[in-house]
Design an enzyme around this catalytic site. Structure first.
Site, PDB file in Angstrom:
ATOM      1  N   ASN A  43       1.841  -1.278   2.626  1.00 36.34           N
ATOM      2  CA  ASN A  43       1.501  -1.243   3.856  1.00 36.34           C
ATOM      3  C   ASN A  43      -0.038  -1.244   4.024  1.00 36.34           C
ATOM      4  O   ASN A  43      -0.491  -0.609   3.169  1.00 36.34           O
ATOM      5  CB  ASN A  43       2.158   0.002   4.616  1.00 36.34           C
ATOM      6  CG  ASN A  43       2.011   1.349   3.787  1.00 36.34           C
ATOM      7  OD1 ASN A  43       1.831   1.161   2.756  1.00 36.34           O
ATOM      8  ND2 ASN A  43       2.041   2.389   4.568  1.00 36.34           N
ATOM      9  N   GLU A  45      -2.954   0.089   6.645  1.00 34.97           N
ATOM     10  CA  GLU A  45      -3.115   0.381   7.861  1.00 34.97           C
ATOM     11  C   GLU A  45      -4.619  -0.064   8.329  1.00 34.97           C
ATOM     12  O   GLU A  45      -5.589  -0.650   7.767  1.00 34.97           O
ATOM     13  CB  GLU A  45      -3.079   1.826   7.834  1.00 34.97           C
ATOM     14  CG  GLU A  45      -1.809   2.336   7.627  1.00 34.97           C
ATOM     15  CD  GLU A  45      -1.420   3.724   7.555  1.00 34.97           C
ATOM     16  OE1 GLU A  45      -2.250   4.514   7.440  1.00 34.97           O
ATOM     17  OE2 GLU A  45      -0.224   4.182   7.406  1.00 34.97           O
ATOM     18  N   CYS A  54       3.296  -3.506   7.898  1.00 31.63           N
ATOM     19  CA  CYS A  54       4.383  -2.999   6.888  1.00 31.63           C
ATOM     20  C   CYS A  54       4.363  -3.566   5.667  1.00 31.63           C
ATOM     21  O   CYS A  54       4.024  -4.835   5.237  1.00 31.63           O
ATOM     22  CB  CYS A  54       5.644  -3.018   7.362  1.00 31.63           C
ATOM     23  SG  CYS A  54       5.986  -2.088   8.973  1.00 31.63           S
ATOM     24  N   GLU A  56       6.850  -4.279   3.815  1.00 32.04           N
ATOM     25  CA  GLU A  56       8.044  -5.512   3.646  1.00 32.04           C
ATOM     26  C   GLU A  56       7.609  -6.710   4.221  1.00 32.04           C
ATOM     27  O   GLU A  56       7.678  -7.940   3.641  1.00 32.04           O
ATOM     28  CB  GLU A  56       9.345  -5.153   4.462  1.00 32.04           C
ATOM     29  CG  GLU A  56       9.898  -3.739   3.887  1.00 32.04           C
ATOM     30  CD  GLU A  56       9.535  -2.403   4.674  1.00 32.04           C
ATOM     31  OE1 GLU A  56       8.431  -2.490   4.920  1.00 32.04           O
ATOM     32  OE2 GLU A  56      10.225  -1.820   5.077  1.00 32.04           O
ATOM     33  N   CYS A  88      11.925  -0.569   8.950  1.00 34.74           N
ATOM     34  CA  CYS A  88      11.893  -0.585  10.335  1.00 34.74           C
ATOM     35  C   CYS A  88      12.477  -1.957  10.933  1.00 34.74           C
ATOM     36  O   CYS A  88      12.698  -2.869  10.282  1.00 34.74           O
ATOM     37  CB  CYS A  88      10.319  -0.469  11.023  1.00 34.74           C
ATOM     38  SG  CYS A  88       9.320  -2.154  11.017  1.00 34.74           S
ATOM     39  N   CYS A  91      10.699  -5.338  10.318  1.00 35.57           N
ATOM     40  CA  CYS A  91      10.828  -5.839   8.999  1.00 35.57           C
ATOM     41  C   CYS A  91      12.363  -6.321   8.716  1.00 35.57           C
ATOM     42  O   CYS A  91      12.413  -7.320   7.999  1.00 35.57           O
ATOM     43  CB  CYS A  91      10.416  -4.594   7.984  1.00 35.57           C
ATOM     44  SG  CYS A  91       8.850  -4.263   8.068  1.00 35.57           S
TER      45      CYS A  91
HETATM   46  N1  THU Z   1       5.865   1.305   7.298  1.00 37.29           N
HETATM   47  C1  THU Z   1       6.168   0.354   6.100  1.00 37.29           C
HETATM   48  O1  THU Z   1       5.118  -0.116   5.353  1.00 37.29           O
HETATM   49  N2  THU Z   1       7.518  -0.185   6.390  1.00 37.29           N
HETATM   50  C2  THU Z   1       8.487   0.127   7.281  1.00 37.29           C
HETATM   51  O2  THU Z   1       9.424  -0.281   7.241  1.00 37.29           O
HETATM   52  C3  THU Z   1       8.182   0.941   8.207  1.00 37.29           C
HETATM   53  C4  THU Z   1       6.816   1.689   8.089  1.00 37.29           C
HETATM   54  C5  THU Z   1       4.502   1.954   7.102  1.00 37.29           C
HETATM   55  C6  THU Z   1       3.534   1.696   8.433  1.00 37.29           C
HETATM   56  C7  THU Z   1       2.755   2.747   8.221  1.00 37.29           C
HETATM   57  O3  THU Z   1       1.574   2.342   7.572  1.00 37.29           O
HETATM   58  C8  THU Z   1       3.688   3.760   7.694  1.00 37.29           C
HETATM   59  O4  THU Z   1       4.542   3.144   7.010  1.00 37.29           O
HETATM   60  C9  THU Z   1       4.028   5.029   8.611  1.00 37.29           C
HETATM   61  O5  THU Z   1       4.451   4.441   9.591  1.00 37.29           O
END
Ligand code: THU
Length: 132
Positions: A43, A45, A54, A56, A88, A91
């Site tokens: 991930n 940000e 994300c 994935e 999520c 994804c």
């Molecule tokens: N996140 C992912 O990398 N994958 C997911 O399927 C859900 C959330 C990350 C996004 C963000 O940087 C952190 O998790 C918190 O939401």
């Protein structure tokens, strides 16, 4: 073909590269295609929170960049902050896009007891959006 445990360990290792200064919730993902190719993602940000990518989808974007259009057979997801780090909805829909036409996508997660467990895309997303 690589085992679920190995795929999971790769997701775990790559999660160290996560860029998550705002949520402090690192995630690593490692996906496997039917030709044996593996792609990793973390991930990433941004100070403008909604721009976050994300892990994935980053892994799948890399696969697409390498020319993959279908054939996703497995993806491992790991976060040091959350056992059972279920992908999520966005994804899951991305996984559906690249899935193998002949088999369900395995989703490999660390269970609450610390054991590696296999689910399927259908477990979490039984129906997907599409248009014909
Ligand atoms: N996140 C992912 O990398 N994958 C997911 O399927 C859900 C959330 C990350 C996004 C963000 O940087 C952190 O998790 C918190 O939401």
């Amino acid at each position: 073909m690589i085992k679920s445990e190995e795929l999971f360990l790769k997701a775990k290792k790559i999660s160290e590269n996560s860029y998550a200064p705002y949520s402090n919730f690192p995630v690593g993902a490692c996906c496997l295609f039917d030709d044996g190719k593996i792609y990793e993602g973390v991930n990433v940000e941004n100070v403008s929170y909604g721009l976050t990518l994300c892990a994935e989808r980053n892994a799948l974007s890399t696969a697409a960049t390498e020319g993959k259009k279908e054939g996703l057979i497995a993806i491992a997801v790991y976060s040091p902050k959350q056992k059972m780090c279920i992908p999520c909805g966005a994804c899951l829909q991305w996984m559906a896009e690249f899935r193998s036409k002949s088999t369900d996508v395995k989703i490999i997660l660390e269970d609450y007891d610390g054991k590696i467990k296999e689910y399927t895309l259908k477990d979490f997303l039984p129906h997907t959006f599409k248009f014909d």
